[in-house]
Design a protein around this motif. Structure first.
Motif, PDB file in Angstrom:
ATOM      1  N   HIS B 286       0.813  -1.211   0.000  1.00 56.88           N
ATOM      2  CA  HIS B 286       0.000   0.000   0.000  1.00 56.88           C
ATOM      3  C   HIS B 286       0.850   1.267   0.000  1.00 56.88           C
ATOM      4  O   HIS B 286       0.329   2.362   0.142  1.00 56.88           O
ATOM      5  N   ILE B 287       2.145   1.066  -0.136  1.00 57.02           N
ATOM      6  CA  ILE B 287       3.021   2.231  -0.260  1.00 57.02           C
ATOM      7  C   ILE B 287       3.376   2.402  -1.734  1.00 57.02           C
ATOM      8  O   ILE B 287       3.925   1.489  -2.351  1.00 57.02           O
ATOM      9  N   ALA B 288       3.034   3.519  -2.257  1.00 60.08           N
ATOM     10  CA  ALA B 288       3.352   3.796  -3.659  1.00 60.08           C
ATOM     11  C   ALA B 288       4.719   4.461  -3.738  1.00 60.08           C
ATOM     12  O   ALA B 288       5.204   5.019  -2.756  1.00 60.08           O
ATOM     13  N   SER B 289       5.331   4.375  -4.905  1.00 58.99           N
ATOM     14  CA  SER B 289       6.646   4.999  -5.033  1.00 58.99           C
ATOM     15  C   SER B 289       6.741   5.720  -6.371  1.00 58.99           C
ATOM     16  O   SER B 289       5.927   5.510  -7.265  1.00 58.99           O
ATOM     17  N   GLY B 290       7.745   6.571  -6.477  1.00 57.05           N
ATOM     18  CA  GLY B 290       7.980   7.285  -7.715  1.00 57.05           C
ATOM     19  C   GLY B 290       6.830   8.227  -8.051  1.00 57.05           C
ATOM     20  O   GLY B 290       6.259   8.847  -7.166  1.00 57.05           O
ATOM     21  N   PRO B 291       6.467   8.295  -9.341  1.00 55.91           N
ATOM     22  CA  PRO B 291       5.450   9.258  -9.774  1.00 55.91           C
ATOM     23  C   PRO B 291       4.104   9.032  -9.085  1.00 55.91           C
ATOM     24  O   PRO B 291       3.383   9.977  -8.774  1.00 55.91           O
ATOM     25  N   GLU B 292       3.748   7.733  -8.827  1.00 58.35           N
ATOM     26  CA  GLU B 292       2.456   7.458  -8.198  1.00 58.35           C
ATOM     27  C   GLU B 292       2.388   8.052  -6.789  1.00 58.35           C
ATOM     28  O   GLU B 292       1.307   8.357  -6.294  1.00 58.35           O
ATOM     29  N   ALA B 293       3.549   8.160  -6.168  1.00 52.30           N
ATOM     30  CA  ALA B 293       3.570   8.690  -4.806  1.00 52.30           C
ATOM     31  C   ALA B 293       3.111  10.138  -4.765  1.00 52.30           C
ATOM     32  O   ALA B 293       2.589  10.606  -3.757  1.00 52.30           O
ATOM     33  N   GLU B 294       3.301  10.829  -5.882  1.00 56.20           N
ATOM     34  CA  GLU B 294       2.916  12.247  -5.959  1.00 56.20           C
ATOM     35  C   GLU B 294       1.455  12.452  -5.583  1.00 56.20           C
ATOM     36  O   GLU B 294       1.096  13.429  -4.932  1.00 56.20           O
ATOM     37  N   ALA B 295       0.633  11.484  -6.033  1.00 51.17           N
ATOM     38  CA  ALA B 295      -0.802  11.637  -5.837  1.00 51.17           C
ATOM     39  C   ALA B 295      -1.244  11.306  -4.418  1.00 51.17           C
ATOM     40  O   ALA B 295      -2.393  11.484  -4.072  1.00 51.17           O
TER      41      ALA B 295
END
Ligand SMILES: Nc1ncnc2c1ncn2[C@@H]1O[C@H](COP(=O)(O)OP(=O)(O)OP(=O)(O)O)[C@@H](O)[C@H]1O
Ligand SMILES: [Mg+2]
Lengths: 313, 361
Positions: B286-295
């Motif tokens: 459930h931890i997003a990384s990179g560009p997806e983390a922006e959101a």
């Protein structure tokens, strides 16, 4: 175009492997005459000589006539083989009152040993099974008492048992001796069976209970068929123990029903006439024959039993 | 979830071995036809509970009902249960056929009916060619199938499984797992299944009972257990790799931690939002990384510490302010240790636990 390339590649590969091929390969060579081997085999040979030499002397002497024995060469093989001493030991040797040899004692011993062995193994196996699988109330106390019983010296109980048997009217009978043998075999046999049954997978017992088998159902249908090896071990123990017993036989029976060992003693120790060494040797060998046969026959069965029982639950 | 007509009902069950209390006041209600998995670490009393239900252990206190009947003092064979063991427990000296018919013979069924039932079970489990063999001549999977058959022939309402697949290799385990699920759908009787294996538990169960120290901590559907673990232990236990935890304190919708303040916007509190020391849990997936983390509402600037490629996905351990977090990334992701990485997550996906009581907040 690709072919020469792959050829040269395999050649290079073979070159790389070459030194590996010349190194050690296959089973490691073993020295026949290593120090460990000399020690092991040397000890084995000395020990077996130690045990086999007396046996050799006995066999050889029992096959000689008395004149030849008087020459004194106990290690010399017989010049003239005779089975006379064996026949005499079996059917003519005198023991105190009667002169019908060991045959009477042999049959007495059979009549003592067979029921004692069957009875003691039957009871002990059920005991062991109950102790191992049905943890009833007081099982631990019962087991402790039983084990304690194994350490009480026989001599202490000799006389109380005489009184006990007399009160029951069994003193001097075969039945009385059978009971005594069965009781004295109980602690060690129960321990043996308990430990064996404990080592069987417990889930097997649980599965049988879920399948609706009761105490006897599980014993006869599940446990017994898996336990041939331990029954053979128990049988070897009991047959040799009871067959070789002298003390109980002489204390609890009468001359008519003396077991073979007591009779052997009477023959060998009889003071009348000349000492017939060949007859004595033959009589001793005859007496020892039964446990010997049991070992040879059931030794094979034992191994087969273990192999057959070695099924993963 | 309230059950009106439970297949199995356990009331205040206690069991002690001497001074050791293995089961402590345990209650459990299993619905008709439900597939319940008992899950827990080694020694938590799963097998003991199963043996109590089967009647193989005498309970110290409490009651057990099966099919509405009080069976607390009943013999195992008369409880209407069938049991499958980890070690198969096939009778080694009997053929497969005799193994299957042993229970029926004990029940005194007529011979033709026994033959019919054995044939039926053999057909369902596809062990017909093996009927004349001894267990020693079977593979592990075949043995376990026969063991299931032994429960099957008895026409019982309740099946009990004690780690039936854990002696098998991974591939066979997956195959037999599907078969057991299929079997449950065909027979639709109640099943209680003990396992160590989370995947087995999640895939098979209608409901999972998470056990610890002789008690049931949470008894819920696999989805609820995964999405809303009721306590810290369950949260830690379920999920592989396990959940990340961040220590801190909650106050007025804010989780204050060394990594920074996290606004708990969207977090579904179990009760009135309290205050005090707490632990925040977030699963690696459930931890997003990179560009997806922006959101994501919560973002952290981290440094990659460790990379574990698994093929289908890649596990990455990242560090931020002395705190390590595991992140599950796509298998194609290119990351190197030492690289800076922005990660982010949604508080709605996080879990908050009271530090003292370990209960969900
Ligand atoms: N016969 C016994 N006597 C004493 N203690 C026992 C006995 N059987 C089990 N226990 C104890 O009860 C506890 C629960 O055992 P149980 O076999 O139910 O665990 P489990 O959850 O099935 O574990 P596993 O996953 O390893 O099979 C353990 O701590 C164990 O040591
Ligand atoms: Mg267990």
């Amino acid at each position: 175009m690709s072919e020469p390339a792959s050829l040269s590649a395999t050649a290079a590969g073979a070159d790389a492997v070459a030194p590996a091929l010349s190194g050690p390969r296959g089973p490691r060579p073993r020295k026949r005459l290593s120090r460990a081997n000399i020690i092991v085999y040397g000890t084995l040979i000395v020990v077996s000589l130690y045990y086999l030499l007396p046996l050799y002397v006995m066999v050889v002497t029992s096959l000689k006539g008395m004149p030849e024995i008087r020459l004194g060469n106990i290690f010399a093989p017989p010049m003239e083989i005779t089975f006379e001493p064996w026949v005499k030991a079996w059917s003519e040797a005198c023991t105190g009152l009667n002169c019908d040899g060991l045959s009477r004692g042999f049959w007495n011993s059979v009549r003592i040993t067979v029921p004692s062995v069957v009875l003691s193994i039957a009871i002990a196996s059920v005991n062991g099974y109950a102790l191992a699988n049905w943890r009833f109330k007081g099982a631990d106390v019962f087991f402790t008492i039983l084990i304690f019983g194994a350490f009480i010296p026989y001599q202490v109980m000799l006389y109380p048992i005489v009184i006990l048997l007399r009160e029951m009217g069994l003193y001097g009978t075969l039945g009385g001796l059978v009971i005594v043998h069965s009781i004295f075999g109980m602690p060690i046999l129960t321990l043996l069976f308990r430990n064996y049954f404990t080592s069987l997978p417990e889930e097997l017992f649980k599965a049988a209970r879920v399948d609706g088998a009761g105490f006897w159902g599980i014993y006869f249908r599940i446990m017994l068929p898996m336990s041939l090896p331990i029954f053979v071990v128990a049988m070897i123990l009991q047959v040799t123990g009871i067959w070789n017993d002298f003390l109980f036989g002489v204390v609890y029976t009468k001359p008519d029903i003396y077991p073979m060992t007591v009779q052997l003693n009477n023959i060998v120790n009889s003071v009348q006439g000349v000492k017939e060494y060949n007859v004595n040797m033959a009589a001793t060998l005859l007496t020892g024959l039964v446990p010997l046969v049991i070992y040879f026959v059931s030794g094979k069965l034992f191994v087969r039993g273990i192999a057959a029982g070695a099924v993963k639950g | 979830m309230h059950i009106t007509d439970p297949s199995i009902s356990i009331r205040n069950l206690k069991l002690s071995f001497g001074a050791v209390e293995v089961l402590k006041d345990l209650d459990l209600d299993v619905a008709q036809g439900e597939f319940v998995v008992l899950l827990g670490s080694s020694g938590c009393g799963k097998s003991t509970l199963l043996n109590c239900i089967a009647g193989l252990l005498d309970v110290s206190d409490g009651q057990i009902f099966i099919g509405g009947r009080n069976v607390t003092w009943e013999e195992p064979s008369r409880r209407g249960i069938g049991m499958v063991f980890q070690s198969y427990a096939l009778y080694p000296q009997m053929t497969v056929e005799a193994n299957l018919s042993f229970g029926l013979k004990n029940a005194g069924l007529p011979r033709d009916e026994i033959a019919r039932k054995v044939a039926e079970a053999a057909r369902i489990l596809q062990i017909e060619p093996l009927l004349k063999r001894k267990p020693a001549a079977l593979s592990g999977g075949q043995r376990q199938r026969v063991a299931i058959g032994r429960a099957l022939v008895r026409d019982v309402d309740v099946f009990l499984f004690d780690e039936p697949l854990s002696n098998l290799d991974a591939k066979l385990r997956a195959g037999l797992r599907v078969e057991i699920k299929q079997l449950h759908q065909t027979l639709s009787n109640t099943m209680i299944y003990v396992t160590h294996d989370q995947v087995e538990a999640m895939t098979l169960a209608d409901r999972i009972a998470i056990m610890k120290g002789g008690q049931v901590l949470q008894f819920d559907t696999p989805h609820e257990i995964y999405a809303r673990p009721s306590c810290l232990y369950v949260a830690e236990f379920i999920g592989s790799p396990s959940m990340n935890f961040i220590d801190g304190a909650v106050a007025e919708g804010i989780f204050a931690a060394p990594v920074g303040d996290i606004a708990l916007e969207g977090y579904d509190f179990a009760g009135p939002p309290g205050t005090g020391p707490a632990r925040l849990g977030i699963r690696p997936e459930h931890i997003a990384s990179g560009p997806e983390a922006e959101a994501m509402p919560v973002r952290l600037e981290t440094v990659v510490e460790l990379v574990e490629p698994l093929g289908s996905d890649t596990l990455v351990r990242v560090g931020v302010q002395g705190q390590s977090l595991w992140v599950r990334m796509d298998g194609q992701a290119v990351v190197q240790p030492g690289q800076a990485l922005q990660v982010g997550f949604a508080p709605a996906r996080a879990h908050l636990f009271d530090k003292a009581t370990e209960a969900r907040l």
